[in-house]
Design a protein around this motif. Structure first.
Motif, PDB file in Angstrom:
ATOM      1  N   ASP A   1      72.902 -72.473 -73.981  1.00 50.96           N
ATOM      2  CA  ASP A   1      73.533 -73.095 -75.143  1.00 50.96           C
ATOM      3  C   ASP A   1      74.519 -74.181 -74.697  1.00 50.96           C
ATOM      4  O   ASP A   1      74.563 -75.274 -75.274  1.00 50.96           O
ATOM      5  CB  ASP A   1      74.252 -72.013 -75.954  1.00 50.96           C
ATOM      6  CG  ASP A   1      74.806 -72.554 -77.257  1.00 50.96           C
ATOM      7  OD1 ASP A   1      74.021 -73.107 -78.052  1.00 50.96           O
ATOM      8  OD2 ASP A   1      76.029 -72.423 -77.483  1.00 50.96           O
TER       9      ASP A   1
ATOM     10  N   ARG B   1      66.574 -77.885 -78.416  1.00 54.81           N
ATOM     11  CA  ARG B   1      67.566 -78.814 -78.946  1.00 54.81           C
ATOM     12  C   ARG B   1      67.537 -78.833 -80.469  1.00 54.81           C
ATOM     13  O   ARG B   1      68.589 -78.937 -81.121  1.00 54.81           O
ATOM     14  CB  ARG B   1      67.314 -80.229 -78.408  1.00 54.81           C
ATOM     15  CG  ARG B   1      67.621 -80.389 -76.925  1.00 54.81           C
ATOM     16  CD  ARG B   1      67.416 -81.831 -76.466  1.00 54.81           C
ATOM     17  NE  ARG B   1      68.347 -82.745 -77.145  1.00 54.81           N
ATOM     18  CZ  ARG B   1      68.311 -84.066 -77.014  1.00 54.81           C
ATOM     19  NH1 ARG B   1      67.400 -84.637 -76.227  1.00 54.81           N
ATOM     20  NH2 ARG B   1      69.183 -84.826 -77.646  1.00 54.81           N
ATOM     21  N   ALA B   2      66.357 -78.695 -81.016  1.00 52.84           N
ATOM     22  CA  ALA B   2      66.203 -78.735 -82.479  1.00 52.84           C
ATOM     23  C   ALA B   2      66.583 -77.411 -83.138  1.00 52.84           C
ATOM     24  O   ALA B   2      67.011 -77.395 -84.296  1.00 52.84           O
ATOM     25  CB  ALA B   2      64.767 -79.099 -82.840  1.00 52.84           C
ATOM     26  N   ASP B   3      66.436 -76.325 -82.418  1.00 53.75           N
ATOM     27  CA  ASP B   3      66.663 -75.009 -83.024  1.00 53.75           C
ATOM     28  C   ASP B   3      67.156 -74.030 -81.956  1.00 53.75           C
ATOM     29  O   ASP B   3      66.370 -73.443 -81.221  1.00 53.75           O
ATOM     30  CB  ASP B   3      65.371 -74.487 -83.653  1.00 53.75           C
ATOM     31  CG  ASP B   3      65.564 -73.156 -84.366  1.00 53.75           C
ATOM     32  OD1 ASP B   3      66.694 -72.638 -84.369  1.00 53.75           O
ATOM     33  OD2 ASP B   3      64.566 -72.626 -84.903  1.00 53.75           O
ATOM     34  N   ARG B   4      68.470 -73.837 -81.918  1.00 55.04           N
ATOM     35  CA  ARG B   4      69.037 -72.981 -80.868  1.00 55.04           C
ATOM     36  C   ARG B   4      68.830 -71.499 -81.141  1.00 55.04           C
ATOM     37  O   ARG B   4      69.120 -70.665 -80.280  1.00 55.04           O
ATOM     38  CB  ARG B   4      70.508 -73.303 -80.669  1.00 55.04           C
ATOM     39  CG  ARG B   4      70.698 -74.738 -80.214  1.00 55.04           C
ATOM     40  CD  ARG B   4      72.043 -74.977 -79.591  1.00 55.04           C
ATOM     41  NE  ARG B   4      72.208 -76.401 -79.329  1.00 55.04           N
ATOM     42  CZ  ARG B   4      73.214 -76.928 -78.656  1.00 55.04           C
ATOM     43  NH1 ARG B   4      74.167 -76.137 -78.172  1.00 55.04           N
ATOM     44  NH2 ARG B   4      73.299 -78.223 -78.464  1.00 55.04           N
ATOM     45  N   THR B   5      68.347 -71.150 -82.306  1.00 48.47           N
ATOM     46  CA  THR B   5      67.999 -69.743 -82.527  1.00 48.47           C
ATOM     47  C   THR B   5      66.817 -69.329 -81.648  1.00 48.47           C
ATOM     48  O   THR B   5      66.535 -68.140 -81.505  1.00 48.47           O
ATOM     49  CB  THR B   5      67.628 -69.477 -83.999  1.00 48.47           C
ATOM     50  OG1 THR B   5      66.422 -70.180 -84.345  1.00 48.47           O
ATOM     51  CG2 THR B   5      68.757 -69.900 -84.923  1.00 48.47           C
ATOM     52  N   LYS B   6      66.160 -70.310 -81.044  1.00 43.40           N
ATOM     53  CA  LYS B   6      65.045 -70.012 -80.143  1.00 43.40           C
ATOM     54  C   LYS B   6      65.508 -69.654 -78.719  1.00 43.40           C
ATOM     55  O   LYS B   6      64.676 -69.327 -77.869  1.00 43.40           O
ATOM     56  CB  LYS B   6      64.086 -71.201 -80.072  1.00 43.40           C
ATOM     57  CG  LYS B   6      63.377 -71.541 -81.370  1.00 43.40           C
ATOM     58  CD  LYS B   6      62.441 -72.732 -81.177  1.00 43.40           C
ATOM     59  CE  LYS B   6      61.759 -73.119 -82.484  1.00 43.40           C
ATOM     60  NZ  LYS B   6      60.815 -72.082 -82.933  1.00 43.40           N
TER      61      LYS B   6
ATOM     62  N   HIS C   1      62.297 -78.335 -78.406  1.00 40.84           N
ATOM     63  CA  HIS C   1      62.311 -77.240 -79.385  1.00 40.84           C
ATOM     64  C   HIS C   1      63.684 -76.573 -79.407  1.00 40.84           C
ATOM     65  O   HIS C   1      64.220 -76.262 -80.472  1.00 40.84           O
ATOM     66  CB  HIS C   1      61.249 -76.192 -79.042  1.00 40.84           C
ATOM     67  CG  HIS C   1      59.854 -76.604 -79.357  1.00 40.84           C
ATOM     68  ND1 HIS C   1      59.512 -77.283 -80.502  1.00 40.84           N
ATOM     69  CD2 HIS C   1      58.687 -76.395 -78.676  1.00 40.84           C
ATOM     70  CE1 HIS C   1      58.212 -77.506 -80.508  1.00 40.84           C
ATOM     71  NE2 HIS C   1      57.681 -76.982 -79.411  1.00 40.84           N
TER      72      HIS C   1
ATOM     73  N   ASN D   1      57.595 -70.333 -78.018  1.00 38.32           N
ATOM     74  CA  ASN D   1      57.205 -69.853 -79.338  1.00 38.32           C
ATOM     75  C   ASN D   1      56.117 -68.791 -79.270  1.00 38.32           C
ATOM     76  O   ASN D   1      55.536 -68.418 -80.286  1.00 38.32           O
ATOM     77  CB  ASN D   1      56.715 -71.024 -80.193  1.00 38.32           C
ATOM     78  CG  ASN D   1      57.811 -72.042 -80.436  1.00 38.32           C
ATOM     79  OD1 ASN D   1      58.882 -71.702 -80.944  1.00 38.32           O
ATOM     80  ND2 ASN D   1      57.566 -73.287 -80.066  1.00 38.32           N
TER      81      ASN D   1
END
Length: 400
Positions: A365, A265-270, A263, A332
């Motif tokens: 990051d 890796r796909a979306d660093r806003t997380k 998750h 999440n």
């Protein structure tokens, strides 16, 4: 099968290895637990712990925030903000907030990135220790830079703190080596304070020297050497430990929950949410101690006035009464479910929380780029045995 008698010993091997099964039993069977051996009470449910953190008039910090301090009647260093109740705490907190500002923290981002890149450049990405080679090293240099500690002394802060916090199984008090380490830490800051009084620089110690605080008698004076040293010890210690343990634990948790790493890796806003979930699920700080100023009756148990009470924030953060599916690691997760107590709560919430979040976010990051696919050598994991702090001293990982 008959369940064994419930024993909660925060200085036992069982506890150091994995406290969460014990926490579960405490919440279910003894939400107000009394330990006769060490003479303290423990609160483990989220509702009770959060309320106690906020109720400083009942649960006081003035007698100390560790069991040893409360029982011995002495603090490791006098006049630190963590041993104050209002109004003293309010005045001191306001003072520190003026020098530990969001702008001052954000100004450290370039230092954080430089230190992270420096230490990652020293390791072999195919195999290294995520704690011993990385997360143990860079956080202390960030806070030490802010304080104004010379380069040669920065890692000593971390090493002395580790010695002071270390507790072998069955030992609840500071060792001789731990006392010596605290003395060395105090001498370092005392000497720096004298240097900055004579020759101020643009660091936090210099700012604290020139800051003024309102006193009980209505006067307004500058801080003395002991007060400044207390701030330095607190900030230096927290800066050295929190992110070190948080990042190491994060790498273990993401190895065990590969879908969560994907998750990220796909979306660093997380990343900020991921940090919050690590704090909730297995945060570095396990508990804080308080002393009751009056008799408390909770869950049918009477806690006498003057009792030592352990507020188990790490247990509260895994309380299914507050967090649905509390034993699921889920970045999440709905963050509005309950208050995350990973950085404390109320007036004694962590002064350096914003800096710790910044450092942890930058580290995660960078690690996502440095080792996008990795595995932990679980046989090489080594947990610390410390008072109130949990985490790993060694997390060996390899690129897959």
């Amino acid at each position: 099968m008959t369940k064994s008698a419930l024993v909660f010993d925060p200085f036992s091997d069982e506890y150091f290895i994995n406290p969460f099964g014990i926490y579960q039993r405490l919440r279910d069977e003894a939400p107000v637990y009394y330990n006769e051996q060490y003479d303290f009470y423990a609160l483990s449910r989220h509702e009770d712990v959060a309320a106690a953190f906020k109720d400083f008039s009942t649960y006081s910090s003035a007698n100390g925030v560790t069991l040893e301090e409360i029982k011995s009647g002495t603090h490791a260093m006098a006049q630190s903000i963590i041993w104050m109740d209002p109004p003293d705490h309010r005045r001191m907190r306001s003072l520190v907030n003026k020098v530990f500002t969001p702008r001052a923290i954000e100004a450290q981002r370039s230092v954080v990135r430089e230190r992270i890149d420096h230490y990652l450049s020293q390791v072999d990405p195919s195999s290294f220790d995520a704690v011993a080679d990385f997360s143990a090293l860079f956080p202390v240099e960030v806070i030490a830079t802010m304080l104004g500690v010379p380069v040669a002394d920065r890692q000593n802060i971390r090493l002395w703190l580790n010695t002071a916090l270390e507790r072998g199984p069955g030992r609840s008090t500071l060792s001789k080596a731990g006392r010596e380490a605290m003395t060395q830490t105090g001498l370092l800051y005392y000497n720096l304070i004298q240097q900055r009084r004579a020759d101020p620089e643009g660091d936090m110690i210099s700012a604290l020297i020139h800051a003024e605080v309102d006193r009980d008698d209505g006067t307004r004076t500058r801080l003395d050497d002991i007060e400044i040293a207390g701030f330095c010890t607190l900030l230096g210690g927290a800066g050295a430990e929190t992110v070190t343990k948080l990042v190491g634990t994060a790498m273990v948790l993401f190895d065990r929950h590969r879908d969560q790493w994907e998750h990220l890796r796909a979306d660093r806003t997380k990343i900020p949410a991921a940090i919050d979930e690590v704090l909730r699920f297995e945060g570095p700080v396990q508990y804080d101690m308080r002393t009751t100023r009056k008799e408390v009756v909770l869950h049918g148990i009477t806690i006498p006035q003057g009792s030592a009470v352990m507020l188990l924030a790490a247990s509260a953060n895994r309380d299914e009464r507050a967090f649905p599916h509390a034993d699921d690691f889920d970045i999440n997760r709905d963050r509005t479910q309950a208050q995350n107590l990973g950085f404390g709560y109320g007036i004694h919430s962590c002064l350096g929380a914003a800096l710790a979040r910044l450092e942890s976010a930058e580290a995660l990051d960078r690690l996502l780029d440095f080792i996008p696919d990795y595995a932990v050598d679980r046989a090489g994991l080594h947990r610390v045995s410390m008072t109130s702090v949990a985490g790993y001293s060694n997390v060996p990982i390899r690129r897959r």
